[in-house]
Each structure stands twice: as structure tokens, then as C-alpha cells.
Design an enzyme around this catalytic site. Structure first.
Site, PDB file in Angstrom:
ATOM      1  N   ARG A 285     -12.399  -5.670 -10.921  1.00 49.75           N
ATOM      2  CA  ARG A 285     -11.101  -5.252 -10.407  1.00 49.75           C
ATOM      3  C   ARG A 285     -10.173  -4.949 -11.568  1.00 49.75           C
ATOM      4  O   ARG A 285     -10.395  -5.380 -12.699  1.00 49.75           O
ATOM      5  CB  ARG A 285     -10.513  -6.300  -9.467  1.00 49.75           C
ATOM      6  CG  ARG A 285     -10.127  -7.605 -10.106  1.00 49.75           C
ATOM      7  CD  ARG A 285      -9.806  -8.680  -9.060  1.00 49.75           C
ATOM      8  NE  ARG A 285      -8.644  -8.384  -8.256  1.00 49.75           N
ATOM      9  CZ  ARG A 285      -8.686  -8.251  -6.921  1.00 49.75           C
ATOM     10  NH1 ARG A 285      -9.813  -8.349  -6.257  1.00 49.75           N
ATOM     11  NH2 ARG A 285      -7.588  -8.006  -6.253  1.00 49.75           N
TER      12      ARG A 285
ATOM     13  N   LYS B 110      -1.599  -8.577  -3.349  1.00 46.93           N
ATOM     14  CA  LYS B 110      -0.654  -8.281  -2.278  1.00 46.93           C
ATOM     15  C   LYS B 110       0.140  -9.517  -1.888  1.00 46.93           C
ATOM     16  O   LYS B 110       1.312  -9.424  -1.543  1.00 46.93           O
ATOM     17  CB  LYS B 110      -1.406  -7.737  -1.060  1.00 46.93           C
ATOM     18  CG  LYS B 110      -1.699  -6.264  -1.176  1.00 46.93           C
ATOM     19  CD  LYS B 110      -2.389  -5.746   0.060  1.00 46.93           C
ATOM     20  CE  LYS B 110      -3.829  -6.220   0.098  1.00 46.93           C
ATOM     21  NZ  LYS B 110      -4.612  -5.638   1.178  1.00 46.93           N
TER      22      LYS B 110
ATOM     23  N   GLU C 156      -7.209  -4.104   3.811  1.00 50.47           N
ATOM     24  CA  GLU C 156      -6.677  -4.922   4.886  1.00 50.47           C
ATOM     25  C   GLU C 156      -5.205  -4.528   5.027  1.00 50.47           C
ATOM     26  O   GLU C 156      -4.473  -4.535   4.031  1.00 50.47           O
ATOM     27  CB  GLU C 156      -6.797  -6.404   4.509  1.00 50.47           C
ATOM     28  CG  GLU C 156      -6.350  -7.292   5.628  1.00 50.47           C
ATOM     29  CD  GLU C 156      -6.433  -8.786   5.308  1.00 50.47           C
ATOM     30  OE1 GLU C 156      -7.022  -9.156   4.284  1.00 50.47           O
ATOM     31  OE2 GLU C 156      -5.877  -9.552   6.109  1.00 50.47           O
TER      32      GLU C 156
HETATM   33  P1  ATP Z   1      -5.225  -8.215  -2.912  1.00 49.51           P
HETATM   34  O1  ATP Z   1      -5.823  -9.406  -3.564  1.00 49.51           O
HETATM   35  O2  ATP Z   1      -4.250  -7.482  -3.757  1.00 49.51           O
HETATM   36  O3  ATP Z   1      -4.696  -8.507  -1.533  1.00 49.51           O
HETATM   37  P2  ATP Z   1      -7.544  -7.289  -1.676  1.00 49.51           P
HETATM   38  O4  ATP Z   1      -8.838  -7.127  -2.359  1.00 49.51           O
HETATM   39  O5  ATP Z   1      -7.394  -8.428  -0.763  1.00 49.51           O
HETATM   40  O6  ATP Z   1      -6.415  -7.224  -2.746  1.00 49.51           O
HETATM   41  P3  ATP Z   1      -7.929  -5.260   0.224  1.00 49.51           P
HETATM   42  O7  ATP Z   1      -6.951  -4.575   1.064  1.00 49.51           O
HETATM   43  O8  ATP Z   1      -8.888  -6.169   0.884  1.00 49.51           O
HETATM   44  O9  ATP Z   1      -7.125  -6.018  -0.888  1.00 49.51           O
HETATM   45  O10 ATP Z   1      -8.683  -4.228  -0.711  1.00 49.51           O
HETATM   46  C1  ATP Z   1      -9.199  -2.981  -0.327  1.00 49.51           C
HETATM   47  C2  ATP Z   1     -10.172  -2.550  -1.381  1.00 49.51           C
HETATM   48  O11 ATP Z   1      -9.514  -2.397  -2.629  1.00 49.51           O
HETATM   49  C3  ATP Z   1     -11.255  -3.580  -1.570  1.00 49.51           C
HETATM   50  O12 ATP Z   1     -12.502  -2.926  -1.618  1.00 49.51           O
HETATM   51  C4  ATP Z   1     -10.910  -4.228  -2.859  1.00 49.51           C
HETATM   52  O13 ATP Z   1     -12.050  -4.680  -3.516  1.00 49.51           O
HETATM   53  C5  ATP Z   1     -10.193  -3.115  -3.621  1.00 49.51           C
HETATM   54  N1  ATP Z   1      -9.252  -3.683  -4.581  1.00 49.51           N
HETATM   55  C6  ATP Z   1      -8.241  -4.528  -4.325  1.00 49.51           C
HETATM   56  N2  ATP Z   1      -7.621  -4.886  -5.465  1.00 49.51           N
HETATM   57  C7  ATP Z   1      -8.247  -4.246  -6.472  1.00 49.51           C
HETATM   58  C8  ATP Z   1      -8.083  -4.206  -7.890  1.00 49.51           C
HETATM   59  N3  ATP Z   1      -7.141  -4.895  -8.503  1.00 49.51           N
HETATM   60  N4  ATP Z   1      -8.924  -3.424  -8.598  1.00 49.51           N
HETATM   61  C9  ATP Z   1      -9.879  -2.708  -7.981  1.00 49.51           C
HETATM   62  N5  ATP Z   1     -10.089  -2.702  -6.658  1.00 49.51           N
HETATM   63  C10 ATP Z   1      -9.292  -3.462  -5.899  1.00 49.51           C
HETATM   64 MG    MG Z   2      -8.389  -8.806   0.966  1.00 44.94          MG
END
Ligand code: ATP
Ligand code: MG
Length: 563
Positions: free
Chosen positions: A264, A274, A40
Site C-alpha cells: 500500500r 479513512k 468500502e
Molecule cells: P483505509 O484503511 O484507508 O480505510 P481500506 O483498504 O480500508 O483503506 P477500501 O475502501 O477497503 O479502503 O479500499 C479499496 C481498495 O483500495 C482496496 O483494494 C485497498 O487495498 C486499496 N487501498 C486502500 N488504501 C490503499 C493504499 N494506501 N495504497 C494502495 N491501495 C490502497
Molecule cells: Mg477497508
């Protein structure tokens, strides 16, 4: 680290790779593998994303498939073009190239038509209650939810309302589109989940074209399906979302993408969300997304992390189904391992004190030969100027050394790296009694660092020639957070009170070996005994150099050297 662990290609397949291998072997989807990395664009990528990138792009590469980069841009209020650009930059920097570049917003029209289809199938309805009323009716794990009074609206009425929602006739929050599934489902996400909400907001790509936006759960699976993604890989929290993912695909009768969840990445002494990272940036707790203390890819890059080290780290930690906390040391070791082989060695004195070598010719400068990298013969040698006045680290001298301190002190002989043995003959002090200068003599027979008579010294210290060295600022970093596991901070406490106040130490008057000016180009370098460094890509200028410490040398190594 065992041999097998250090060579990931010899390890058994992780569970995701096993699933993909089995699917390919069974000829599923004609043996085709299509993955996607779906960030995102509401922030910069962090090391957790690197794990997902390495997995998704890695699978495509290993199984002859394709991987798309898809921006999951369904939330107009938090997303920005700046983030879109940084994400593309970071993915490329990490060493991956996407096949297709897509945006969920490209699919808004298709997603909308499919929502109308669900309405026509009697599987979605417009709910005109407040969000509070809707959440009150959701029930609890033991109490089933309550049906909305609008649940049985006719298809015609639902279609009319949904079209008017789209046309912008209603203000935010007045209506939502919900899937009609089961208000008594043990899975909360199946209790008539929201599919669309009204949001009169400017979108970074579609502008003001839309005022209704799909929810993540509705957009994600359908976007996967449009791209014919075969293996949609996400993190474990989405486990409970899978039935809804499957429900939408099944009811719409579209390409059956399948979702798989892995653990994760969480790292000790840092934050990995983020939202929290944005709080640090906005609250000016750090200098920006690329502050070298940040676990963002741009922060790690500025700190001196290499794509090779990050990819090796991701391979090392592997892919599992169990959430855990990975020790920051594992990440640091991956960088040490990478840089040990390719970073040249130089000498730099962070907190200098002058040593005057009384029996050395004041008019002489010698060029001494130093080995650039003992781990890489091809790196060759260089010349280091040596003269009567040198700087050493203040820490490498003690006037009254305790037992166990073997470096320089009055009457003690030590080796100057690549140079001579020197013996301390005394000190000069100011009126306040502070030592301002050290006096010493050298043994000309020990040039290069060995005594012809075979006598030994217990310490080797680094130095620079005072008349030849160049000044620099050096930034030393420590953990961003004081505690190992930030997830343990109770909700009612401000997690930011656990930030480490000593996470940066700016050393303003370091002195560098002259050849270090060439490292302003951003090549990694080891300062002997001090760690790996890189010139700061943002603040360093020709004539006022700034170096960041990427990582210290191995603890064991540092300890052994200090004795
Ligand atoms: P955050 O909570 O940091 O905002 P998010 O999952 O909302 O992370 P996205 O931009 O939606 O962030 O994530 C893009 C991809 O990266 C998704 O498939 C997500 O599952 C993966 N991802 C995000 N954080 C992690 C992590 N700590 N370890 C492994 N994969 C991750
Ligand atoms: Mg997200």
C-alpha cells in the site's frame, strides 16, 4: 530521476503485471483479464486508493480486459450514499471508466445461499457464544485455539438457527455463523473464522431487508467469483487472508478468482486511513473531506492537483511487494512537472508594499508585454499594465540588507519582471518607524528588462500596478502532520497531537495582476516566483477571489532566484 524512471513504459513489468502477462500468455481463463476496484463506501477516496485504481484499471486497459467498480458495502453502520457518489465522481475524475458497476449488497441473496450450502456440507456452524468467549478460545500463535461447544451442532440445527438469524428472531451478538476449518491452524484466520453476524441496522441500499451481514472475508472472494474476476488485487495486509479466500472458493466450487497482494502507499507527513481522515473531519481539524490539506482525491483536486499528475505519480512509484514510505516530494514533483508545461505565468504580490517611482509620469499607464509560459510558445503573450505606483513583496526589500541579499534596498538597482530596472532612492516611515512606502526611480532605457549598455542587476522581482491590481485572499499550505512517519506514534498517544498547527497560512490582502480574474474558472496558474495556484472551487467568488497554492516551485529554483 533517471530517464528510464521518468518513462514508466520503458521500465520492466512490475510483479503484478508480470503475473497477468504470464497468465494471458498461458491462455489462463481463455486469456481474459478481469479486475475490480472494491472500495468500502465509508469515506472519501485518498491518494492510496489512486494507486489501487491506477493498477486495477491500468491492468484492464493494458491487457484488453475489464475492470469493475464494486462497492464493498457489507457493513451497514458505516456506509453512506454520499460516499458512493463521491467515489464514482473521483474515479471518473482520475480518468477511468468502469465496465460493471456493482455492489456487494447485490449479492446478499447469493452469498446467503452459499452459506447455507457450507452448512449443508458440514463446513459451517452457528456459534451461540458471546464474542468475548469466541475470542478467548482463539488461542495464541503458539497455543492452538479451543473448539466451540457449538462446533458439532447438526446440519439441521445449524440450518434452522441460521434461517432464524436471517428471519430476525435474535438480537445482535447472540449468534454468529462460523466456518468449520481448523482451530489449531497456524493461520489465525483459519481458526473457524466468522462468516456472518447479526446486525439489526439499516443498510444504505437494502434498507431493513437484512439483519445478518456477511463478513469481509466471506463476501469479498465470493463477490470476485460472481464477477468472474481473474486477478483480485489487494494490499499486503490481506496476504494472511488468502488461504481463507481460496478455501471458500474451493469448497463452494465456484469460479476460481485469485488474489494477489501489493504494497500500500504511505506518504510522509500525512495520514492515509479513512478512519483517521474521518476523525479529522468530525473533529473539525480540517474544513471537510475536501480541505486542500487532505490527501483525499477531492482535497487534492481542490488544492490544484491534476489527474495527469496523480496518474504520473502512481506510475512513478510503481508496484512492489515491500511496504515503504514514499516521500511527499515525489508527489509534489509530479504536479510541478505537469503544471510547468501547461500553467500560464502571472504576477501576484502576496504581502504588498507600495513603491512610488518618482520619475515616472503620474498620468501614464503603459501596457508591457509578458510571456505567458516560457515552456509553451503556443501560450503566447499578454499585456501587463505598468504605472507610477506599484506593489512589490515586502520580503523583496530590506533597508539594511545582510550580505547575500541582492533584492531591493536603498541605492540598489533591480529588474522588475517584464518591465524596467528600478533603483531605490529611499523609504517613507510612519511614526512607529515602520516602512510604509518605498521610493525609487526607473531607467526608461531598460523597458522590457534589459539595459542597452549591458549593465547587469542581481535580482528580478515581481510586481503589480497599484491602480490596476485586484485584491485576493491567498491560502498557503504546509504539511498536514509535523512528523514524517505517523505510524511511529505509539498507540497510547493521540496521533492528532502531531498535526502541524501551521498547515495553513491565509494571506488576506494579496494583490493580483488584473488578468488573473480570468483564472477564477479553475485553470491552474503559476504566480511567478511563488508557486502554482488554483482558485478555490468552494469559497472563491467573483469580486472576492481566493486562490490556493497547489505547490511551491522547485526548491532549487526558489533558492537560486532569491540570491
Ligand atoms: P483505509 O484503511 O484507508 O480505510 P481500506 O483498504 O480500508 O483503506 P477500501 O475502501 O477497503 O479502503 O479500499 C479499496 C481498495 O483500495 C482496496 O483494494 C485497498 O487495498 C486499496 N487501498 C486502500 N488504501 C490503499 C493504499 N494506501 N495504497 C494502495 N491501495 C490502497
Ligand atoms: Mg477497508
Amino acid at each position: 530521476m533517471s530517464e528510464a524512471a521518468s518513462n514508466p513504459s520503458e521500465r520492466p513489468l512490475d510483479f503484478v503485471r508480470q503475473i497477468v502477462a504470464d497468465d494471458v500468455a498461458a491462455g489462463k481463463n481463455g486469456g481474459r483479464v478481469q479486475t475490480r476496484f472494491p472500495p468500502e463506501p465509508n469515506g472519501y477516496l485518498h491518494i492510496g486508493h489512486a494507486k489501487s485504481i491506477c493498477l486495477n484499471f491500468g491492468l484492464a486497459k493494458e491487457f484488453g480486459g475489464k475492470c469493475n467498480l464494486r462497492f464493498d458495502d457489507t457493513n451497514p453502520t458505516t456506509e453512506e450514499t454520499e460516499y458512493v457518489e463521491s467515489i464514482q465522481n473521483d474515479v471518473r475524475w482520475l480518468g477511468f471508466q468502469w465496465d460493471g458497476l456493482f455492489y456487494a449488497s447485490d449479492y446478499f441473496e447469493q452469498l446467503y445461499l452459499w452459506a447455507e450450502k457450507l452448512i449443508e456440507l458440514g463446513l459451517a456452524y452457528v456459534d451461540s457464544q458471546s464474542s468475548e468467549a469466541i475470542s478467548q478460545q482463539r488461542g495464541t500463535p503458539s497455543i492452538p485455539g479451543t473448539n466451540s461447544p457449538f462446533r458439532d451442532r447438526s446440519v439441521a440445527e445449524n440450518l434452522d438457527l441460521f434461517r432464524r438469524m436471517k428471519a430476525g428472531e435474535f438480537p445482535d451478538g447472540t449468534h454468529v455463523l462460523r466456518a468449520k476449518i481448523d482451530m489449531a491452524s497456524p493461520n489465525f484466520l483459519l481458526r473457524d473464522p466468522l462468516l456472518y453476524r447479526i446486525k439489526h441496522a439499516h443498510h444504505h441500499r437494502t434498507g431493513n431487508k437484512w439483519c445478518i451481514y456477511p463478513m469481509y472475508d466471506y463476501a469479498h472472494g465470493q463477490s470476485d467469483s460472481i464477477e468472474q474476476v481473474t486477478h483480485s488485487i489487494c494490499t499486503l495486509e490481506f496476504d494472511a487472508h488468502r488461504p481463507l479466500y481460496d478455501w471458500c472458493i474451493e469448497k463452494l466450487g465456484i469460479f476460481p478468482s485469485r488474489q494477489y497482494e501489493f504494497a500500500r502507499l504511505n506518504l510522509t507527513y500525512t495520514v492515509m486511513s479513512k478512519r483517521k481522515l474521518l476523525e479529522l473531519v468530525q473533529g473539525k481539524f480540517v474544513s471537510g473531506w475536501d480541505d486542500p490539506r487532505m490527501p483525499t482525491l477531492c482535497g487534492l483536486r481542490r488544492r490544484g492537483y491534476t489527474p495527469e499528475a496523480l496518474r504520473a505519480f502512481c506510475a512513478e512509484i510503481g508496484v512492489t511487494k515491500f511496504n515503504g514510505l514514499t516521500d511527499m516530494v515525489v508527489l509534489e514533483n509530479s504536479l510541478r512537472h505537469d503544471l510547468n508545461k501547461r500553467a500560464e505565468r502571472r504576477m501576484a504580490v502576496l504581502r504588498p508594499i507600495k513603491v512610488v517611482i518618482e520619475n515616472y509620469d503620474p498620468d501614464l499607464t503603459e501596457q508591457l508585454t509578458a510571456v505567458n509560459n516560457p515552456e509553451d510558445e503556443g501560450a503566447g503573450t499578454r499585456e501587463v499594465p505598468f504605472s507610477r505606483e506599484i506593489y512589490i513583496e515586502r520580503d523583496d526589500f530590506m533597508e539594511n540588507p545582510p550580505k547575500g541579499f541582492f533584492r531591493l534596498s536603498p541605492g540598489r538597482e533591480v529588474r522588475l519582471r517584464w518591465a524596467y530596472f528600478i533603483t531605490c532612492t529611499g523609504v517613507v516611515k510612519d511614526e512607529a518607524g515602520n516602512i510604509t512606502e518605498i521610493r525609487a526611480t526607473y531607467d526608461p532605457a531598460t523597458r522590457g528588462g534589459d539595459a542597452p549598455d549591458g549593465r547587469k542587476v542581481k535580482a528580478t522581482i515581481h510586481w503589480v500596478s497599484a491602480n490596476h491590481s485586484i485584491p485576493a485572499e491567498v491560502r498557503l499550505y504546509d504539511h498536514l502532520c509535523k512528523i514524517e512517519d505517523l505510524s511511529q506514534v505509539p498507540e497510547n498517544e493521540d496521533w492528532k497531537s502531531y498535526l502541524n498547527p501551521a498547515s495553513i497560512d491565509v494571506v488576506t490582502a494579496a494583490q493580483l495582476e488584473p488578468s488573473l480574474s480570468a483564472f477564477a474558472d479553475g485553470r491552474p496558474v503559476q504566480f511567478e516566483r511563488l508557486g502554482y495556484f488554483i482558485s478555490d472551487s468552494r469559497d472563491s467568488q467573483p469580486g472576492s477571489l481566493i486562490f490556493n497554492r497547489s505547490v511551491t516551485l522547485k526548491d532549487a529554483w526558489a533558492k537560486a532566484q532569491k540570491k
